[in-house]
Design a protein around this motif. Structure first.
Motif, PDB file in Angstrom:
ATOM      1  N   GLN A   1       0.795  -1.220   0.000  1.00 44.77           N
ATOM      2  CA  GLN A   1       0.000   0.000   0.000  1.00 44.77           C
ATOM      3  C   GLN A   1       0.833   1.279   0.000  1.00 44.77           C
ATOM      4  O   GLN A   1       0.279   2.360  -0.033  1.00 44.77           O
ATOM      5  N   GLY A   2       2.139   1.221   0.098  1.00 42.24           N
ATOM      6  CA  GLY A   2       2.947   2.443   0.118  1.00 42.24           C
ATOM      7  C   GLY A   2       3.006   3.071   1.495  1.00 42.24           C
ATOM      8  O   GLY A   2       2.774   2.426   2.513  1.00 42.24           O
ATOM      9  N   THR A   3       3.274   4.397   1.538  1.00 39.43           N
ATOM     10  CA  THR A   3       3.523   5.090   2.804  1.00 39.43           C
ATOM     11  C   THR A   3       2.333   5.871   3.318  1.00 39.43           C
ATOM     12  O   THR A   3       2.346   6.337   4.445  1.00 39.43           O
ATOM     13  N   GLY A   4       1.329   6.097   2.493  1.00 35.43           N
ATOM     14  CA  GLY A   4       0.220   6.940   2.921  1.00 35.43           C
ATOM     15  C   GLY A   4       0.484   8.419   2.714  1.00 35.43           C
ATOM     16  O   GLY A   4      -0.215   9.254   3.281  1.00 35.43           O
ATOM     17  N   LEU A   5       1.476   8.772   1.913  1.00 36.67           N
ATOM     18  CA  LEU A   5       1.800  10.177   1.661  1.00 36.67           C
ATOM     19  C   LEU A   5       1.183  10.699   0.368  1.00 36.67           C
ATOM     20  O   LEU A   5       1.010  11.903   0.200  1.00 36.67           O
ATOM     21  N   GLY A   6       0.882   9.812  -0.580  1.00 38.27           N
ATOM     22  CA  GLY A   6       0.484  10.228  -1.929  1.00 38.27           C
ATOM     23  C   GLY A   6      -0.707  11.166  -1.942  1.00 38.27           C
ATOM     24  O   GLY A   6      -0.647  12.251  -2.514  1.00 38.27           O
ATOM     25  N   LEU A   7      -1.828  10.789  -1.326  1.00 37.25           N
ATOM     26  CA  LEU A   7      -3.026  11.615  -1.360  1.00 37.25           C
ATOM     27  C   LEU A   7      -2.854  12.891  -0.563  1.00 37.25           C
ATOM     28  O   LEU A   7      -3.437  13.925  -0.880  1.00 37.25           O
ATOM     29  N   SER A   8      -2.050  12.830   0.500  1.00 38.12           N
ATOM     30  CA  SER A   8      -1.755  14.044   1.269  1.00 38.12           C
ATOM     31  C   SER A   8      -1.025  15.055   0.412  1.00 38.12           C
ATOM     32  O   SER A   8      -1.326  16.252   0.427  1.00 38.12           O
ATOM     33  N   ILE A   9      -0.052  14.580  -0.393  1.00 40.32           N
ATOM     34  CA  ILE A   9       0.686  15.466  -1.303  1.00 40.32           C
ATOM     35  C   ILE A   9      -0.253  16.012  -2.373  1.00 40.32           C
ATOM     36  O   ILE A   9      -0.206  17.197  -2.719  1.00 40.32           O
ATOM     37  N   VAL A  10      -1.126  15.156  -2.923  1.00 40.55           N
ATOM     38  CA  VAL A  10      -2.087  15.591  -3.941  1.00 40.55           C
ATOM     39  C   VAL A  10      -2.934  16.756  -3.420  1.00 40.55           C
ATOM     40  O   VAL A  10      -3.103  17.786  -4.095  1.00 40.55           O
ATOM     41  N   LYS A  11      -3.486  16.601  -2.232  1.00 38.37           N
ATOM     42  CA  LYS A  11      -4.348  17.644  -1.669  1.00 38.37           C
ATOM     43  C   LYS A  11      -3.600  18.955  -1.497  1.00 38.37           C
ATOM     44  O   LYS A  11      -4.106  20.028  -1.841  1.00 38.37           O
ATOM     45  N   ARG A  12      -2.366  18.884  -0.991  1.00 34.17           N
ATOM     46  CA  ARG A  12      -1.581  20.101  -0.749  1.00 34.17           C
ATOM     47  C   ARG A  12      -1.142  20.765  -2.053  1.00 34.17           C
ATOM     48  O   ARG A  12      -1.099  21.987  -2.159  1.00 34.17           O
ATOM     49  N   LEU A  13      -0.802  19.950  -3.069  1.00 31.07           N
ATOM     50  CA  LEU A  13      -0.414  20.526  -4.361  1.00 31.07           C
ATOM     51  C   LEU A  13      -1.598  21.207  -5.037  1.00 31.07           C
ATOM     52  O   LEU A  13      -1.453  22.261  -5.665  1.00 31.07           O
ATOM     53  N   LEU A  14      -2.785  20.633  -4.914  1.00 27.65           N
ATOM     54  CA  LEU A  14      -3.968  21.244  -5.515  1.00 27.65           C
ATOM     55  C   LEU A  14      -4.298  22.581  -4.854  1.00 27.65           C
ATOM     56  O   LEU A  14      -4.811  23.494  -5.508  1.00 27.65           O
TER      57      LEU A  14
END
Length: 728
Positions: free
Chosen positions: A544-557
């Motif tokens: 499942q990875g680290t759990g950082l991907g969607l957090s980064i997506v939200k902040r970049l948007l």
């Protein structure tokens, strides 16, 4: 009755003792306090910082006892000035704010002007927080006008114009420069002549009035040669160098840049000597700060003591056992609250220190991981190129994927840290939306094959061929969302749909939809999936990875001025959607393409020097360079580079930064001091934002972060070499 008489006797004794203690403390004459403040000021102007701090601390103690807010503010101002001179800028800001607190209790607008101006200087030119600094400058001008001191308004306008010009806001800064120009004969002096001419040169350069700009810069430099303001002269050379570069007078630009570096080096050496001379004294600075804090604490204790005495008098009159009991309870509560406040302050300091350590740790660990990853990725590519028969090897493909995944993880951690510290700035690049999404699809083919998924793309034909925006951040958003969808979908389909929703002037608003028919997300989990390190529905056997991907997506948007929407049901799949505006301007697109276009078709054989201490990285870099028919030499450290440059000439130098004995910055400085103009490119695993300022000041021409794409390296190499040859 006997119990009441005992309490009356105790209260009477305590009251007498309290007034006796107060009566024994004789007030200090105001004239003596003013004399101490003046002596501290004279010591500060004579650079006798230790004596100035001692005298100002004693003056502060006496002024606090006398409750003289003006003298308290003056004492804090001198203390702050000392810390500023000792480059302790955070402490200087702390004590200037203390001074401002007490100054605001007085009617003295002169000290309020001075404190706001000093805070403006610290925030603009030391902390690089220009908006905050300019706000202080404007308040300073208001107080100057209130006391009708136009000369101070003049000097503050110079500072504001400089601050605005430093951040490229020439139109906002010009009214202040115009005021300076209208009043220069009346209020100007030698201390501002250099800066005013330099600012006029910068503004004329901005307005493309090259003749005027050239004259102003020359006047600034001429005034600087007759002045003791060496720092201002250095900045005049630097800004003139930028102007000369813009007008393609490269030789003169380089000469002025050399003069800037020489003066900066002299000032730097003087600063080092100054710091060395007070090195022993610096160990005592924190102790002085604690002593000053103690004065404030003692003032509070005296106030509490006086308050308690008054309460005792009231209790003596009322003679109430119940009120006495409540008083004891109240005192205990106050002590408990004080203790709790101290613990909270300590916890805050620990949290701030932990935040700083976290930032330093992330920076260090990312560098340490990128260095071996450069070797792994590089050697993997070499094996695939040199042994074509291994191209179908699952083991080698897995190794390459794992290395790139680990690199992506490092970049994610660094990215989330940068976003939290507001260090991410969107760039304007030209791109084709179809090409970008196709490249994302191809790069995720390994992951889609793993779970037997199909990736389909649907792009609105009304979208223009070329758009302008931050394509790298957009790609990062899409990569995270699509890879997430692929991980949670098996034997299914992931759709990437892009439609044009509206057009406003030159901006085209694109609606993005990432849709899968995978496992879905439960409603109870949908509110927390955008938090850091959060994973839902995870099983031990899942990847499942680290759990950082969607957090980064939200902040970049958020940086794009957009938000993300989620629709999902268990077993029915998940859809993520968002809207981003991109600019469409054919002329601007052509200009951007012309700027980045580099000719890679040259048949010239260039000679490259690699300065790198890591043996594996030496091998990888050398292979990449020699594969493109360049001649290559390798040395292990900075001393080796200096030695080989004594006898050989190179077209370009690739410089590692983190080397033993002598790092890449120091090596570059020594190379430049020897008059060698060969272009130098930093080839490093450090994050670019961390080293850009130091790299430029040391004489490095450009920075490439390892691991890198070879095509990017050769674009930079060819561009710098041709630029150097044209300048020569």
């Amino acid at each position: 009755m006997p119990l009441i008489r005992i309490f009356l006797l105790l209260l009477l004794c305590l009251n007498c003792c309290t007034y006796s203690a107060i009566g024994q403390s004789e007030p200090i004459p105001e004239s003596r306090i003013r004399k101490l403040v003046q002596q501290a000021w004279e010591d500060y102007k004579d650079a006798n910082f230790e004596k100035s701090l001692i005298n100002s601390r004693v003056a502060l103690n006496y002024a606090t006892s006398s409750k003289n807010d003006y003298l308290i503010a003056k004492s804090y101002k001198i203390i702050a000035g000392n810390y500023s001179e000792l480059s302790e800028f955070d402490k200087a800001i702390f004590f200037y704010n203390k001074a401002l607190f007490y100054a605001n209790k007085t009617n003295n607008d002169s000290i309020k002007y001075s404190l706001h101006n000093n805070l403006g200087n610290l925030y603009c030119f030391e902390k690089q927080q220009f908006d905050k600094g300019i706000n202080y400058y404007k308040k300073s001008i208001a107080y100057s006008l209130k006391i009708n001191d136009i000369s101070q308004v003049y000097f503050t306008n110079v500072n504001i114009a400089w601050a605005y010009f430093d951040i490229g806001k020439f139109d906002e800064g010009y009214p202040y420069l115009k005021f300076v120009g209208n009043n220069i004969k009346k209020y100007g002096d030698e201390s501002t002549e250099i800066v005013v001419n330099m600012l006029n040169g910068m503004y004329s350069n901005f307005k493309n009035d090259n003749a005027a700009a050239n004259t102003y810069f020359k006047n600034a430099i001429a005034a600087g040669k007759d002045s003791d303001e060496r720092s201002d002269l250095a900045y005049a050379h630097l800004e003139y160098s930028k102007f000369l570069t813009k007008t393609k007078r490269y030789k003169e630009a380089y000469d002025n840049l050399i003069l800037y570096n020489q003066i900066t080096e002299e000032l730097y050496n003087q600063e080092k000597l100054k710091k060395a001379s007070i090195a022993g004294f610096n160990l005592e600075l924190d102790e002085y700060k604690r002593q000053i804090d103690k004065i404030e604490s003692e003032k509070s204790s005296q106030y509490q003591s006086l308050k308690k005495s008054r309460i005792i008098v009231v209790l003596f009159v009322l003679i109430s056992f119940i009120l006495l009991f409540l008083l004891i309870t109240l005192i205990k509560n106050i002590r408990y609250k004080k203790k709790l406040n101290v613990e909270l302050l300590e916890a805050k300091e620990i949290a701030e220190e932990a935040s700083l350590l976290k930032t330093q740790f992330i920076s260090t660990i990312s560098h340490e991981l990128r260095t071996p990853l450069y070797g792994v990725v590089g050697i993997t590519n070499m094996l695939l190129e040199e042994h074509k028969e291994l191209s179908r090897s699952q083991h080698l493909s897995s190794l390459k994927f794992s290395a790139r995944y680990l690199l992506s993880l490092v970049n994610d951690i660094l990215q989330i840290n940068k976003i939290e510290e507001n260090k991410v700035v969107l760039e304007n690049l030209t791109f084709n939306i179809s090409d970008e999404i196709t490249m994302i699809k191809n790069s995720l083919s390994f992951l889609s094959q793993k779970n037997n998924n199909q990736i389909t793309i649907e792009i609105d034909h009304q979208i223009p061929e070329y758009l302008i925006g931050d394509k790298l951040r957009l790609a990062q958003i899409l990569m995270n969302l699509v890879s997430n969808a692929l991980k949670f979908t098996k034997d299914g389909e992931v759709e990437i749909i892009v439609k044009l929703s509206k057009v406003e002037e030159k901006f085209h608003f694109l609606d993005f939809l990432i849709k899968d028919n995978g496992v879905g997300i439960a409603i109870v989990d949908q509110g927390k999936i955008f938090e850091k390190f959060v994973q839902v529905g995870r099983k031990d056997e899942d990847y499942q990875g680290t759990g950082l991907g969607l957090s980064i997506v939200k902040r970049l948007l958020v940086l794009f001025g957009s938000t993300i929407s989620l629709q999902s049901n268990i077993g029915e799949g998940t859809s993520f959607s968002f809207t981003i505006p991109f600019e469409h301007d054919p002329q601007k697109t052509k200009h951007i393409i012309d700027e980045i276009e580099v000719d890679l078709s040259s048949d010239d054989v260039y000679k490259i020097l690699i300065v790198e201490d890591n043996i594996i990285n030496q091998l990888v870099t050398r292979k990449i360079i020699e594969k493109h028919n360049y001649v290559c030499n390798v040395v292990d450290d900075g001393f080796g580079a200096l030695k080989i440059l004594e006898n050989e000439q190179f077209d370009l130098i690739l410089m590692d930064i983190n080397m033993p004995l002598m790092n890449g910055f120091e090596t570059t400085k020594r190379i430049r001091l020897q008059g060698i103009k060969t272009p130098i490119v930093a080839l490093t695993a450090f994050d670019k934002d961390e080293i850009t300022e130091e790299a430029i000041s040391s004489g490095i021409n450009d920075i490439i972060i390892k691991p890198f794409e070879p095509v990017k390296l050769f674009k930079i190499i060819n561009y710098l070499i041709k630029e150097a040859k044209n300048a020569g």
